[in-house]
Design a protein around this motif. Structure first.
Motif, PDB file in Angstrom:
ATOM      1  N   LEU A  36       0.817  -1.221   0.000  1.00 16.10           N
ATOM      2  CA  LEU A  36       0.000   0.000   0.000  1.00 16.10           C
ATOM      3  C   LEU A  36       0.852   1.273   0.000  1.00 16.10           C
ATOM      4  N   GLY A  37       1.865   1.323   0.845  1.00 12.68           N
ATOM      5  CA  GLY A  37       2.677   2.530   0.972  1.00 12.68           C
ATOM      6  C   GLY A  37       3.623   2.719  -0.198  1.00 12.68           C
ATOM      7  N   THR A  38       4.523   1.754  -0.377  1.00 12.53           N
ATOM      8  CA  THR A  38       5.503   1.861  -1.453  1.00 12.53           C
ATOM      9  C   THR A  38       4.858   1.632  -2.810  1.00 12.53           C
ATOM     10  N   GLY A  39       3.990   0.626  -2.901  1.00  6.84           N
ATOM     11  CA  GLY A  39       3.367   0.290  -4.172  1.00  6.84           C
ATOM     12  C   GLY A  39       2.278   1.258  -4.574  1.00  6.84           C
ATOM     13  N   PHE A  40       1.110   1.119  -3.954  1.00  4.65           N
ATOM     14  CA  PHE A  40      -0.054   1.917  -4.365  1.00  4.65           C
ATOM     15  C   PHE A  40       0.205   3.413  -4.242  1.00  4.65           C
ATOM     16  N   LEU A  41       0.640   3.870  -3.079  1.00  7.72           N
ATOM     17  CA  LEU A  41       0.830   5.317  -2.893  1.00  7.72           C
ATOM     18  C   LEU A  41       2.037   5.836  -3.663  1.00  7.72           C
ATOM     19  N   GLY A  42       3.008   4.964  -3.930  1.00  7.56           N
ATOM     20  CA  GLY A  42       4.126   5.356  -4.792  1.00  7.56           C
ATOM     21  C   GLY A  42       3.663   5.623  -6.215  1.00  7.56           C
ATOM     22  N   GLY A  43       2.682   4.843  -6.674  1.00 11.79           N
ATOM     23  CA  GLY A  43       2.119   5.068  -8.003  1.00 11.79           C
ATOM     24  C   GLY A  43       1.093   6.186  -8.014  1.00 11.79           C
ATOM     25  N   TYR A  44       0.424   6.367  -6.904  1.00 11.46           N
ATOM     26  CA  TYR A  44      -0.632   7.380  -6.779  1.00 11.46           C
ATOM     27  C   TYR A  44      -0.053   8.793  -6.740  1.00 11.46           C
ATOM     28  N   THR A  45       1.036   8.973  -6.023  1.00 11.49           N
ATOM     29  CA  THR A  45       1.671  10.296  -5.930  1.00 11.49           C
ATOM     30  C   THR A  45       2.704  10.431  -7.049  1.00 11.49           C
ATOM     31  N   THR A  46       3.104  11.661  -7.332  1.00  7.88           N
ATOM     32  CA  THR A  46       4.052  11.876  -8.417  1.00  7.88           C
ATOM     33  C   THR A  46       4.958  13.074  -8.130  1.00  7.88           C
ATOM     34  N   PHE A  47       6.192  12.789  -7.815  1.00  6.43           N
ATOM     35  CA  PHE A  47       7.165  13.848  -7.581  1.00  6.43           C
ATOM     36  C   PHE A  47       7.670  14.416  -8.908  1.00  6.43           C
ATOM     37  N   SER A  48       7.752  13.566  -9.924  1.00  7.76           N
ATOM     38  CA  SER A  48       8.270  14.043 -11.212  1.00  7.76           C
ATOM     39  C   SER A  48       7.307  15.031 -11.874  1.00  7.76           C
ATOM     40  N   THR A  49       6.015  14.745 -11.828  1.00 10.43           N
ATOM     41  CA  THR A  49       5.045  15.684 -12.406  1.00 10.43           C
ATOM     42  C   THR A  49       5.017  16.978 -11.606  1.00 10.43           C
ATOM     43  N   PHE A  50       5.129  16.865 -10.283  1.00 12.00           N
ATOM     44  CA  PHE A  50       5.200  18.062  -9.442  1.00 12.00           C
ATOM     45  C   PHE A  50       6.348  18.960  -9.897  1.00 12.00           C
ATOM     46  N   ASN A  51       7.538  18.379 -10.071  1.00 10.98           N
ATOM     47  CA  ASN A  51       8.695  19.176 -10.478  1.00 10.98           C
ATOM     48  C   ASN A  51       8.524  19.753 -11.883  1.00 10.98           C
ATOM     49  N   THR A  52       7.967  18.976 -12.790  1.00 10.95           N
ATOM     50  CA  THR A  52       7.728  19.467 -14.148  1.00 10.95           C
ATOM     51  C   THR A  52       6.781  20.667 -14.131  1.00 10.95           C
ATOM     52  N   GLU A  53       5.704  20.537 -13.357  1.00  7.69           N
ATOM     53  CA  GLU A  53       4.734  21.640 -13.275  1.00  7.69           C
ATOM     54  C   GLU A  53       5.318  22.854 -12.563  1.00  7.69           C
ATOM     55  N   LEU A  54       6.126  22.623 -11.534  1.00  2.68           N
ATOM     56  CA  LEU A  54       6.767  23.724 -10.814  1.00  2.68           C
ATOM     57  C   LEU A  54       7.697  24.502 -11.743  1.00  2.68           C
ATOM     58  N   PHE A  55       8.525  23.783 -12.501  1.00  2.00           N
ATOM     59  CA  PHE A  55       9.435  24.461 -13.420  1.00  2.00           C
ATOM     60  C   PHE A  55       8.688  25.100 -14.590  1.00  2.00           C
ATOM     61  N   SER A  56       7.553  24.546 -14.951  1.00  3.27           N
ATOM     62  CA  SER A  56       6.731  25.162 -15.996  1.00  3.27           C
ATOM     63  C   SER A  56       6.197  26.510 -15.525  1.00  3.27           C
ATOM     64  N   LEU A  57       5.763  26.578 -14.269  1.00  2.00           N
ATOM     65  CA  LEU A  57       5.310  27.857 -13.708  1.00  2.00           C
ATOM     66  C   LEU A  57       6.454  28.872 -13.692  1.00  2.00           C
ATOM     67  N   ILE A  58       7.641  28.419 -13.349  1.00  2.00           N
ATOM     68  CA  ILE A  58       8.818  29.315 -13.313  1.00  2.00           C
ATOM     69  C   ILE A  58       9.155  29.783 -14.731  1.00  2.00           C
ATOM     70  N   ASN A  59       9.166  28.850 -15.690  1.00  4.39           N
ATOM     71  CA  ASN A  59       9.474  29.214 -17.082  1.00  4.39           C
ATOM     72  C   ASN A  59       8.452  30.182 -17.660  1.00  4.39           C
ATOM     73  N   ASP A  60       7.207  30.077 -17.203  1.00  2.00           N
ATOM     74  CA  ASP A  60       6.159  31.005 -17.647  1.00  2.00           C
ATOM     75  C   ASP A  60       6.198  32.325 -16.876  1.00  2.00           C
ATOM     76  N   LYS A  61       7.208  32.470 -16.023  1.00  2.00           N
ATOM     77  CA  LYS A  61       7.389  33.661 -15.185  1.00  2.00           C
ATOM     78  C   LYS A  61       6.212  33.883 -14.232  1.00  2.00           C
ATOM     79  N   ASN A  62       5.542  32.804 -13.871  1.00  2.00           N
ATOM     80  CA  ASN A  62       4.468  32.849 -12.884  1.00  2.00           C
ATOM     81  C   ASN A  62       5.099  32.524 -11.524  1.00  2.00           C
TER      82      ASN A  62
END
Length: 118
Positions: free
Chosen positions: A62-88
């Motif tokens: 549940l923790g490593t498997g399910f919640l590891g797949g459920y959460t996403t650190f890579s998408t978080f970082n991509t979206e964070l840098f997208s906001l920065i690149n858009d000067k937001n």
């Protein structure tokens, strides 16, 4: 054990995909709300899992498997840098603070709720 962990991760990723699309369908903001909500709820659920003192197998699946797949650190970082690149910068700071600090708070809240249930 490894097969169950993989199945858990697959299920978690499918749930994340479904919920992300559902949230984005009804959200009309230019802000990565779906990823933030999923990551915060994942932190809460992981804290809950630790708080109820899940055994090693349950925690792995549940923790490593399910919640590891459920959460996403890579998408978080991509979206964070997208906001920065858009000067937001305001949006990026808000997204980062809510995600990091909110994640810690949600994990502690989940732990407290789980420990209270025992």
């Amino acid at each position: 054990m490894i097969v169950m962990l993989g199945l858990g991760a697959s299920c978690g990723a499918c749930v994340r995909y479904f919920l992300t699309n559902l949230i984005k369908k009804h959200q009309h903001l230019d802000f990565p709300f779906a990823t933030m909500l999923l990551n915060l709820s994942g932190a809460l659920l992981l804290g809950l899992l630790v708080g109820v003192q899940a055994d090693q197998f349950q925690y792995a699946v549940l923790g490593t498997g399910f919640l590891g797949g459920y959460t996403t650190f890579s998408t978080f970082n991509t979206e964070l840098f997208s906001l920065i690149n858009d000067k937001n910068y305001r949006g990026a700071i808000l997204y980062g603070l809510i995600s990091y600090l909110g994640g810690i708070c949600c994990a502690f809240l989940g732990f407290a709720l789980g420990a209270h249930c025992i």
